[in-house]
Design a protein around this motif. Structure first.
Motif, PDB file in Angstrom:
ATOM      1  N   ARG A  72       0.909  -1.112   0.170  1.00 28.73           N
ATOM      2  CA  ARG A  72      -0.021  -0.023   0.020  1.00 28.73           C
ATOM      3  C   ARG A  72       0.946   1.115   0.095  1.00 28.73           C
ATOM      4  N   ASN A  73       0.478   2.341  -0.753  1.00 27.10           N
ATOM      5  CA  ASN A  73       1.409   3.346  -1.080  1.00 27.10           C
ATOM      6  C   ASN A  73       1.687   4.056   0.290  1.00 27.10           C
ATOM      7  N   GLU A  74       0.667   4.213   1.349  1.00 24.64           N
ATOM      8  CA  GLU A  74       1.011   5.157   2.694  1.00 24.64           C
ATOM      9  C   GLU A  74       1.863   4.156   3.305  1.00 24.64           C
ATOM     10  N   ASP A  75       2.177   2.744   3.105  1.00 21.51           N
ATOM     11  CA  ASP A  75       3.041   2.077   3.862  1.00 21.51           C
ATOM     12  C   ASP A  75       4.434   2.083   3.363  1.00 21.51           C
ATOM     13  N   ILE A  76       4.670   2.600   2.174  1.00 24.18           N
ATOM     14  CA  ILE A  76       6.086   2.580   1.658  1.00 24.18           C
ATOM     15  C   ILE A  76       7.294   3.183   2.513  1.00 24.18           C
ATOM     16  N   ALA A  77       6.789   4.324   3.147  1.00 21.43           N
ATOM     17  CA  ALA A  77       7.715   5.035   3.996  1.00 21.43           C
ATOM     18  C   ALA A  77       8.409   4.195   5.228  1.00 21.43           C
ATOM     19  N   SER A  78       7.386   3.726   5.738  1.00 23.65           N
ATOM     20  CA  SER A  78       7.906   3.151   7.150  1.00 23.65           C
ATOM     21  C   SER A  78       7.945   1.538   6.949  1.00 23.65           C
ATOM     22  N   HIS A  79       7.385   0.955   6.006  1.00 26.08           N
ATOM     23  CA  HIS A  79       7.311  -0.525   5.640  1.00 26.08           C
ATOM     24  C   HIS A  79       8.086  -1.066   4.551  1.00 26.08           C
ATOM     25  N   ILE A  80       8.485  -0.630   3.642  1.00 23.80           N
ATOM     26  CA  ILE A  80       9.178  -0.853   2.333  1.00 23.80           C
ATOM     27  C   ILE A  80      10.222  -1.919   2.654  1.00 23.80           C
ATOM     28  N   HIS A  81      11.030  -1.616   3.654  1.00 23.05           N
ATOM     29  CA  HIS A  81      12.150  -2.499   3.995  1.00 23.05           C
ATOM     30  C   HIS A  81      12.105  -3.490   4.942  1.00 23.05           C
ATOM     31  N   THR A  82      10.633  -3.792   5.183  1.00 21.66           N
ATOM     32  CA  THR A  82      10.274  -5.139   5.625  1.00 21.66           C
ATOM     33  C   THR A  82       9.734  -6.269   4.956  1.00 21.66           C
ATOM     34  N   VAL A  83       9.592  -5.928   3.634  1.00 22.43           N
ATOM     35  CA  VAL A  83       9.404  -6.813   2.659  1.00 22.43           C
ATOM     36  C   VAL A  83      10.335  -8.228   2.750  1.00 22.43           C
ATOM     37  N   PRO A  84       9.925  -9.407   3.009  1.00 19.21           N
ATOM     38  CA  PRO A  84      10.604 -10.474   3.067  1.00 19.21           C
ATOM     39  C   PRO A  84      11.667 -10.666   1.946  1.00 19.21           C
ATOM     40  N   SER A  85      12.943 -11.123   2.328  1.00 11.18           N
ATOM     41  CA  SER A  85      13.647 -11.514   1.236  1.00 11.18           C
ATOM     42  C   SER A  85      13.918 -10.322   0.072  1.00 11.18           C
ATOM     43  N   LEU A  86      13.994  -9.044   0.559  1.00  9.42           N
ATOM     44  CA  LEU A  86      13.765  -7.891  -0.497  1.00  9.42           C
ATOM     45  C   LEU A  86      14.808  -7.691  -1.454  1.00  9.42           C
ATOM     46  N   LEU A  87      16.024  -8.206  -0.783  1.00  6.83           N
ATOM     47  CA  LEU A  87      17.289  -7.913  -1.722  1.00  6.83           C
ATOM     48  C   LEU A  87      17.234  -8.931  -2.926  1.00  6.83           C
ATOM     49  N   GLU A  88      16.572 -10.229  -2.269  1.00  5.63           N
ATOM     50  CA  GLU A  88      16.656 -11.415  -3.312  1.00  5.63           C
ATOM     51  C   GLU A  88      15.700 -11.157  -4.415  1.00  5.63           C
ATOM     52  N   LEU A  89      14.338 -10.540  -4.067  1.00  7.83           N
ATOM     53  CA  LEU A  89      13.526 -10.173  -5.066  1.00  7.83           C
ATOM     54  C   LEU A  89      13.796  -8.989  -5.958  1.00  7.83           C
ATOM     55  N   LYS A  90      14.681  -8.169  -5.628  1.00 10.71           N
ATOM     56  CA  LYS A  90      15.110  -7.214  -6.524  1.00 10.71           C
ATOM     57  C   LYS A  90      15.961  -7.615  -7.598  1.00 10.71           C
ATOM     58  N   ARG A  91      16.946  -8.513  -7.197  1.00 11.40           N
ATOM     59  CA  ARG A  91      17.900  -9.330  -7.856  1.00 11.40           C
ATOM     60  C   ARG A  91      17.191 -10.049  -9.075  1.00 11.40           C
ATOM     61  N   CYS A  92      15.988 -10.516  -8.874  1.00 10.40           N
ATOM     62  CA  CYS A  92      15.151 -11.257  -9.649  1.00 10.40           C
ATOM     63  C   CYS A  92      14.226 -10.635 -10.940  1.00 10.40           C
ATOM     64  N   PRO A  93      14.533 -10.794 -12.091  1.00  6.86           N
ATOM     65  CA  PRO A  93      13.821  -9.964 -13.089  1.00  6.86           C
ATOM     66  C   PRO A  93      12.527 -10.117 -13.226  1.00  6.86           C
ATOM     67  N   ARG A  94      12.123 -11.363 -12.646  1.00  6.87           N
ATOM     68  CA  ARG A  94      10.565 -11.713 -12.967  1.00  6.87           C
ATOM     69  C   ARG A  94       9.816 -11.055 -11.660  1.00  6.87           C
ATOM     70  N   VAL A  95      10.282 -10.351 -11.261  1.00  7.45           N
ATOM     71  CA  VAL A  95       9.458  -9.645  -9.872  1.00  7.45           C
ATOM     72  C   VAL A  95       9.288  -8.597 -10.043  1.00  7.45           C
ATOM     73  N   VAL A  96       7.909  -7.951 -10.087  1.00  6.77           N
ATOM     74  CA  VAL A  96       7.590  -6.485 -10.243  1.00  6.77           C
ATOM     75  C   VAL A  96       6.822  -6.183  -8.769  1.00  6.77           C
ATOM     76  N   PHE A  97       7.157  -4.858  -8.595  1.00  5.18           N
ATOM     77  CA  PHE A  97       6.750  -4.253  -7.160  1.00  5.18           C
ATOM     78  C   PHE A  97       5.715  -3.215  -7.571  1.00  5.18           C
ATOM     79  N   ALA A  98       4.602  -3.351  -6.953  1.00  5.14           N
ATOM     80  CA  ALA A  98       3.462  -2.336  -7.219  1.00  5.14           C
ATOM     81  C   ALA A  98       2.996  -1.821  -5.841  1.00  5.14           C
ATOM     82  N   GLY A  99       2.914  -0.333  -5.874  1.00  9.28           N
ATOM     83  CA  GLY A  99       2.515   0.362  -5.115  1.00  9.28           C
ATOM     84  C   GLY A  99       1.016   0.974  -5.343  1.00  9.28           C
ATOM     85  N   VAL A 100       0.119   0.936  -4.539  1.00  6.75           N
ATOM     86  CA  VAL A 100      -1.229   0.707  -4.659  1.00  6.75           C
ATOM     87  C   VAL A 100      -1.730   1.690  -3.681  1.00  6.75           C
TER      88      VAL A 100
END
Length: 267
Positions: A72-100
């Motif tokens: 959720r867009n309102e959660d980005i500032a305080s919670h985006i870094h808590t996405v599990p395995s965030l760095l591994e997800l960033k490395r994968c081209p098949r992962v799309v991140f959506a802010g809604v």
């Protein structure tokens, strides 16, 4: 502008091609509001299957399969870094991140895409002092090459710049480093950050600062902390929050391979 439009078109075509196939999703739930249940219900009605991020990263997938990571867009500032395995997800081209903002943006493909391409580098306080001029030139060459396919910048703290300027009278190498950094600034490879709390603290609060920069540049795919003194605990903390930790040798040898699949500009 042309690169941005072409990137947006490729993204749209990729989404259209994926519509006819079952997709996978992970929703970062930060509360019990009806918003989260609505998102899950819409996605499941479309045939999407919920998966854990780490399981997706470790499994073998076809090129057409993708994982939609939703926040959720309102959660980005305080919670985006808590996405599990965030760095591994960033490395994968098949992962799309959506802010809604609204659940319907997910199935309507009208969401804000996060972590699209490119990246930024932040160095520790002592790196400029310890790095040789030759190593610094190699870092600049890598940034130049990265910028041919996606925008990258070195975000330099006021504290680092001030310390380097203080060494100019006594150190000829510092003068040459300063000239190189000025050229980088003119070539838009380097950006001097405005003075902020990280510069005045007795000990630089780089972990907090990097999280904040990741939010400020949330369209950048990669955030890199460049340091020669990373302890295992520092590396573990930062990489768990989506920030790649690298020394000079690692940066020069691997960052171009990591960034290769992501070719759109965001600055």
């Amino acid at each position: 502008m042309v690169a941005e439009l072409c990137g947006a078109l490729r993204c749209h075509l990729r989404r259209v091609a994926a519509r006819g196939q079952p997709g996978m999703f992970y929703l970062l739930e930060t509360g019990t509001e009806p918003f989260f249940d609505r998102v899950k219900a819409l996605l499941k009605a479309e045939g999407f299957v919920r998966v854990e991020p780490l399981n997706f990263c470790r499994a073998q997938h076809q090129d057409s399969e993708r994982l939609l990571v939703i926040i959720r867009n309102e959660d980005i500032a305080s919670h985006i870094h808590t996405v599990p395995s965030l760095l591994e997800l960033k490395r994968c081209p098949r992962v799309v991140f959506a802010g809604v903002d609204d659940p319907e943006e997910v199935t309507g493909d009208t969401f804000q895409e996060l972590f699209q391409a490119g990246g930024f580098v932040v160095s520790d306080e002592e790196l400029l002092e310890k790095v040789t001029l030759g190593q610094l030139k190699e870092v600049v060459k890598v940034l130049e090459r990265l910028n041919r396919s996606g925008r990258w910048k070195w975000l330099l703290h006021h504290r680092e710049s001030k310390k380097l300027r203080g060494d100019l009278r006594e150190d000829g190498s510092a003068q040459r480093k300063q000239l190189l950094l000025r050229w980088c600034q003119g070539a838009e490879l380097l950006e001097l950050l405005p003075f902020h709390g990280c510069d005045s603290a007795p000990e630089p609060r780089r972990a907090q600062c990097l999280r904040e920069l990741q939010v400020q540049h949330v369209r950048a795919r990669f955030a890199v902390y460049l340091t020669e003194n990373a302890s295992s605990s520092c590396r573990e903390v930062l990489e768990s929050q989506g920030i790649l930790v690298a020394d000079i040798t690692t940066f020069l040898g691997t960052v171009q391979k990591v960034a290769a699949p992501f070719r759109r500009s965001y600055w």
